[in-house]
Design a protein around this motif. Structure first.
Motif, PDB file in Angstrom:
ATOM      1  N   ASP A  52       0.815  -1.216   0.000  1.00 40.92           N
ATOM      2  CA  ASP A  52       0.000   0.000   0.000  1.00 40.92           C
ATOM      3  C   ASP A  52       0.852   1.271   0.000  1.00 40.92           C
ATOM      4  O   ASP A  52       0.467   2.273  -0.589  1.00 40.92           O
ATOM      5  CB  ASP A  52      -0.985   0.006   1.171  1.00 40.92           C
ATOM      6  CG  ASP A  52      -0.328  -0.303   2.498  1.00 40.92           C
ATOM      7  OD1 ASP A  52      -0.007  -1.484   2.746  1.00 40.92           O
ATOM      8  OD2 ASP A  52      -0.095   0.631   3.281  1.00 40.92           O
ATOM      9  N   ASP A 106      -2.651  -4.704   1.055  1.00 41.90           N
ATOM     10  CA  ASP A 106      -2.933  -3.520   1.860  1.00 41.90           C
ATOM     11  C   ASP A 106      -2.848  -3.861   3.339  1.00 41.90           C
ATOM     12  O   ASP A 106      -3.770  -4.421   3.919  1.00 41.90           O
ATOM     13  CB  ASP A 106      -4.327  -2.985   1.497  1.00 41.90           C
ATOM     14  CG  ASP A 106      -4.582  -1.617   2.112  1.00 41.90           C
ATOM     15  OD1 ASP A 106      -3.728  -1.147   2.908  1.00 41.90           O
ATOM     16  OD2 ASP A 106      -5.631  -1.024   1.798  1.00 41.90           O
ATOM     17  N   ASP A 150      -1.960  -1.345   5.446  1.00 43.63           N
ATOM     18  CA  ASP A 150      -2.078  -0.025   6.075  1.00 43.63           C
ATOM     19  C   ASP A 150      -0.772   0.441   6.714  1.00 43.63           C
ATOM     20  O   ASP A 150      -0.716   0.707   7.907  1.00 43.63           O
ATOM     21  CB  ASP A 150      -3.202  -0.048   7.124  1.00 43.63           C
ATOM     22  CG  ASP A 150      -3.587   1.373   7.554  1.00 43.63           C
ATOM     23  OD1 ASP A 150      -3.260   2.326   6.833  1.00 43.63           O
ATOM     24  OD2 ASP A 150      -4.207   1.502   8.634  1.00 43.63           O
ATOM     25  N   ALA A 178      -7.441  -5.766  -4.162  1.00 39.24           N
ATOM     26  CA  ALA A 178      -6.852  -5.382  -2.886  1.00 39.24           C
ATOM     27  C   ALA A 178      -7.099  -6.482  -1.864  1.00 39.24           C
ATOM     28  O   ALA A 178      -8.231  -6.962  -1.718  1.00 39.24           O
ATOM     29  CB  ALA A 178      -7.474  -4.073  -2.405  1.00 39.24           C
ATOM     30  N   ASP A 237      -6.551  -7.313   2.092  1.00 40.54           N
ATOM     31  CA  ASP A 237      -6.180  -6.705   3.376  1.00 40.54           C
ATOM     32  C   ASP A 237      -5.425  -7.697   4.254  1.00 40.54           C
ATOM     33  O   ASP A 237      -5.792  -8.862   4.341  1.00 40.54           O
ATOM     34  CB  ASP A 237      -7.435  -6.257   4.141  1.00 40.54           C
ATOM     35  CG  ASP A 237      -8.102  -5.063   3.488  1.00 40.54           C
ATOM     36  OD1 ASP A 237      -7.471  -4.458   2.590  1.00 40.54           O
ATOM     37  OD2 ASP A 237      -9.241  -4.745   3.869  1.00 40.54           O
TER      38      ASP A 237
END
Lengths: 611, 611
Positions: free
Chosen positions: A482, A508, A510, A575, A577
């Motif tokens: 990301d 991703d 974060d 994407a 996570d």
């Protein structure tokens, strides 16, 4: 060749000469001072123009294209900070030996250091990062000057693919008028028929680059060293762009097979994937799982190394600790070996060395029977370890395992295993390239796996990938984290503007998951705020902005979504996570599991052999 | 001062010394090699840390902060391309004289040119664009070394605000461990009490920069030249950052008033806005509308110039055509005058020159009565022209006029006229700064109008503005075009991460409107595809991504929306759509209208006087 004024003439001659020299593509960012170049390139039938609005992304796009093809790609920008925005990609091109021709427009010399607008010091702007810097003379329809322009253009292009390949910077001063408007007398009619104006059928000047080659004697000695070894090894690090290298995968594997030498192939070596790789449960010759088990194996005694420093830190440390004779082979004679344990540098084209040793081997085999030490045990240990490694990986990749214990490496494993044949797979720096190294199993498919491992930045990733994708009809896959996705979000504009289709896999978590690998993790603050830097960005919006289909998929559903995307036209962002900390713990646990299993398996093998 | 290891010690000493030297803010991009710096800054109670994820944006943010305050702002990045991403902002800081302290982490020297990962040549990376380059020695708890570190830190900070101010680059090599983990014996207990470890109460070394001042004789001669002139003029170009300059607006206007000299104040001069400006229909002393009428006035005979080259090209050309004595005043003795018509360079602090001339004037006035040539007529011409200019502008700004003939200049006019007092108004390059120059009327309000006019790039605009906004409690307004908005879209992340509120006015004409000003407009192709470059981006998505309120407003509704935004907390983007070509035609028509009106009015005045 004629023109309504001298600036236009200059641009046309330059484009003409570069096209004759084989230039096929240029990335242009809009600007006024560069008008003569832009107009000439846009007008040239043999040069594709890619228009970009952010110079940093433009430069990385050009880098990606040149990296994929090994052929020079040109870059054009206006004067001022535009040129400084090229700097990161120029740095990567230097380190990674990518042919890039940087054309920066400049104000005329008298305006330098005069306080004139958008006028900075562009002379040698990229320092030692370029193979050649030249400042073009001021445009004029003068025969000698124009012949010098043709010569400079041909030379500049040739320097980009010299030994080693890399970036070249031409600073190009222009004065007004910059547009193709008539300036009576500026280009006399008599000039049109001169050799300078017309040029030659091909390039105005041609460079035949010699190839650095060792002697037959050198090749024989190398062969002897390999044959005398008990535990010989070939380590193939990240390769220079293909067209700049003469290394044939079939020749390397042939040599390795005949001498019984395992090849540890970096994902970026050009050797881990391709038709020369035998796919079977009992791998032969090309090994890719070593990061997980290399510590469990005895040290090699002779090592032959191609390419840049391997991605695997474990491998580098293992080689460092080995008391081995290590031959580095590098066409540019560079000591790219930061553990300082290599003993011999062979400054020669790797392909010629392989061919030379094969010839020496042919000769010797005709003269006498094979006399080299048996490496069967040595290779068997790699076979056992490699089999173990992939078995454990595959268990971790089942849908059930992923549902309960997702981890980022599974995505890289799948992205590579399920990539179409052929395909270009571009992998971002930071964790994705490390996971590609660990979890990307060798395949017989024609995969071109690329990354920006020259300077290993996380900038310009999307642009480099899209540039690589623009160069061929191969499907393009980009796997990125990301932070890198955010960093070059501007690069996504090229999907539509430059008409490149891609499957973009966005891991991703974060923030900067890689920092969990480092001890700074134990110091919070500042760990979270200054290192991991969670940002909470919801990247769906970038899909909206750049017209990309955006889908969030669960780790266990990734493979299906990935296959779908590969069969769907247009660009999709998938994407996935992750919790970077949990992902990191899972990675560590798997590594421990492989270590233990490999140790046991090697012990069992030893017992079997001693029975 | 002590530390668990030498790298940590190094970071702490550096942060300690910089804080003692007055450093208040640092922008940090995450990375591993820079860990000792990041940890030390994050831990320091007197230094604000702004965390950024894109180094290019980080550097521009730091630039904006330093530009707004005139105080140095530091920058930290890891090794490799990260440092090259700082280059555009370093270039701007050089040209615009903004104090920036760039700290680039580096690998230890033995890894350079060894093929080590993320290791590039960072030595003198920014070439001549920095005031000082220094490579810090390798960390060690050695008294002499640490004293040298304190001295280097203090010197580096001081160099950023020297004459002229600008960027300084310290390359900082570190070896592992980089984290604050205990390394027994690395920093001996005995070291803690040394002068090197403790430092002094204030900076370890202090630099008292002398001020370049002319002699009384020089000041008298300048006074005589101004007094003897029939048409004297002061031209104030873009100013250096305020804290780096001693120029007092009150002193300049006092001098101008007493000698009857009109001041043509660039929007970036620090003189067009502020309490020293009298707001009335009959402006006095400070003129801002000259771009529209300067051609109609007779040439000046003596010109006093401060600051960089004026934004107005018409003004520059008018000065070039004048056969005038032109004094440039520059503290660094730079010839910032690209028309090459200036005759005298006064290498002195502008403030001291103004004070010196005022003192000479006081002395002379005590000794004898004023004897200078009357400039009443000359000033009256400016008064007439200026009044005319703003009348026509105001007619073009009525809601009715805007509804039928919208143009981008109206937004700049309104953004400046309706900016709160005080406010920081940051204006992007390309058309917005030109429109701010043309349509931004002088005001008595304390507006700090800023732009990146050093190198005049359209990169880093949002970041520079947000950096400027972070430095004070003043409301922040940014006026930007769509290309600049796209170029630094990453910079918008700072709104939330760095907690800056702004009103962002986005003039969206879908591409590079400025190219309509140039003759390339007549050549399509390549005009549309390579120059105007329409992109069709719907920027609402960036509002979603970065949590900004996004509103599209019609030109005629702009003022109300703008006032609302200024009263609303948080950051709002007000996007106003324009057709750049129509906007450009309207701009041209208004210019023609003013020219004609001014010519008529000046003629009428002349008739009146001769009556």
């Amino acid at each position: 060749m004629t023109a309504p004024n001298r600036a236009t003439l200059w641009g046309r001659i330059l484009a003409d000469e570069l096209a004759k020299g084989g230039l096929e593509a240029v990335c242009i960012a809009p600007g006024s001072r560069s008008t003569p170049l832009t107009v000439a390139f846009a007008d040239h039938p043999d040069i594709d123009v890619y228009s970009h609005l952010d110079e940093r992304s433009a430069a990385y796009f050009a880098l990606g294209r040149a990296r994929r093809t090994g052929e020079p790609t040109a870059l054009v920008c206006t004067s001022g900070t535009a040129a400084a925005n090229f700097h990161p990609a120029v740095m990567e091109a230097d380190q990674a030996r990518v042919p890039l021709l940087v054309l920066t427009a400049d104000r005329p010399p008298e305006l330098r250091d005069s306080g004139a607008n958008q006028t900075v010091d562009q002379v040698k702007l990229y320092g030692d990062a370029v193979r050649w810097y030249t400042e073009l003379p001021e445009p004029e329809a003068d025969e000698r000057k124009v012949r010098s322009l043709r010569t400079s253009a041909a030379r500049a292009l040739s320097e980009t693919t010299g030994v080693p390949p890399g970036p070249v910077h031409c600073n190009c001063p222009f004065r007004k008028p910059l547009e193709p408007i008539e300036v009576p007398g500026d280009v006399p009619d008599s000039f049109a028929d001169t050799l300078a104006a017309v040029g030659r059928d091909g390039p105005f000047v041609e460079t035949a680059d010699g190839t650095q080659t060792l002697t037959h004697d050198d090749h024989q000695k190398l062969l002897q060293a390999l044959e005398a070894a008990d535990r010989p090894l070939i380590v193939a690090g990240p390769a220079d762009p293909t067209a700049c290298s003469s290394l044939e995968p079939d020749a390397v594997t042939d040599l390795a097979d005949r001498l019984g030498v395992p090849i540890l192939a970096d994902p970026l070596s050009g050797l881990r994937y391709g038709p020369h790789v035998e796919e079977s449960d009992t791998p032969r010759t090309v090994y890719g799982g070593y990061d997980a088990y290399i510590d469990a194996l005895p040290a090699p005694d002779v090592v032959l190394r191609f390419g840049a420093s391997p991605t695997s830190k474990r491998l580098r440390h293992w080689l460092q600790d080995a008391d081995a004779r290590q031959f580095l082979i590098d066409p540019a004679g560079a000591w790219r070996e930061a553990t300082f344990t290599a003993t011999d540098l062979l400054a020669a084209e790797p392909g010629t060395v392989v061919e030379g040793v094969l010839e020496a081997l042919d000769k010797r085999e005709r003269a006498e029977s094979a006399a080299h030490a048996s490496t069967d045990d040595w290779r068997a240990q790699f076979d056992t370890a490699e089999r173990c490694r992939w078995e454990i990986r595959d268990e971790a990749l089942t849908a059930d395992a992923l549902a309960s214990q997702p981890f980022e490496g599974a995505i890289l494993a799948s992205a590579i295993s399920n990539a179409p044949d052929p395909a270009t797979v571009f992998v971002s720096n930071s964790m994705p390239i490390r996971d590609a190294d660990r979890f990307g199993r060798p395949r017989g498919a024609d995969l071109t796996v690329l990354a920006n491992r020259g300077a290993s930045g996380i900038d310009g990733i999307a642009s480099t990938a899209l540039g690589a994708g623009s160069a061929t009809d191969d499907p393009l896959v980009l796997v990125t984290g990301d932070l890198a996705f955010y960093h070059d979000s501007n690069g996504l504009l090229a999907v539509e503007r430059c008409d490149v289709d891609a499957t973009i896999v966005l891991l991703d978590n974060d923030g900067g998951g890689i920092f969990h690998k480092l001890q700074i993790e134990e110091f919070d603050p500042p760990f979270t705020q200054q290192f991991k830097t969670p940002h909470g960005l919801e990247f769906e919006a970038l899909g909206d902005l750049y017209g990309l289909a955006f889908e969030r998929v669960a780790p266990a559903d990734f493979e299906a979504a990935y296959r779908d995307s590969l069969e769907t036209p247009g660009t999709q962002v998938l994407a996935v996570d992750f919790d970077s900390e949990a992902s990191h713990r899972r990675r560590e646990a798997l590594a421990d599991q492989v270590s233990a299993a490999v140790a046991t398996a090697l012990e069992d093998d030893a017992v079997d052999r001693s029975d």
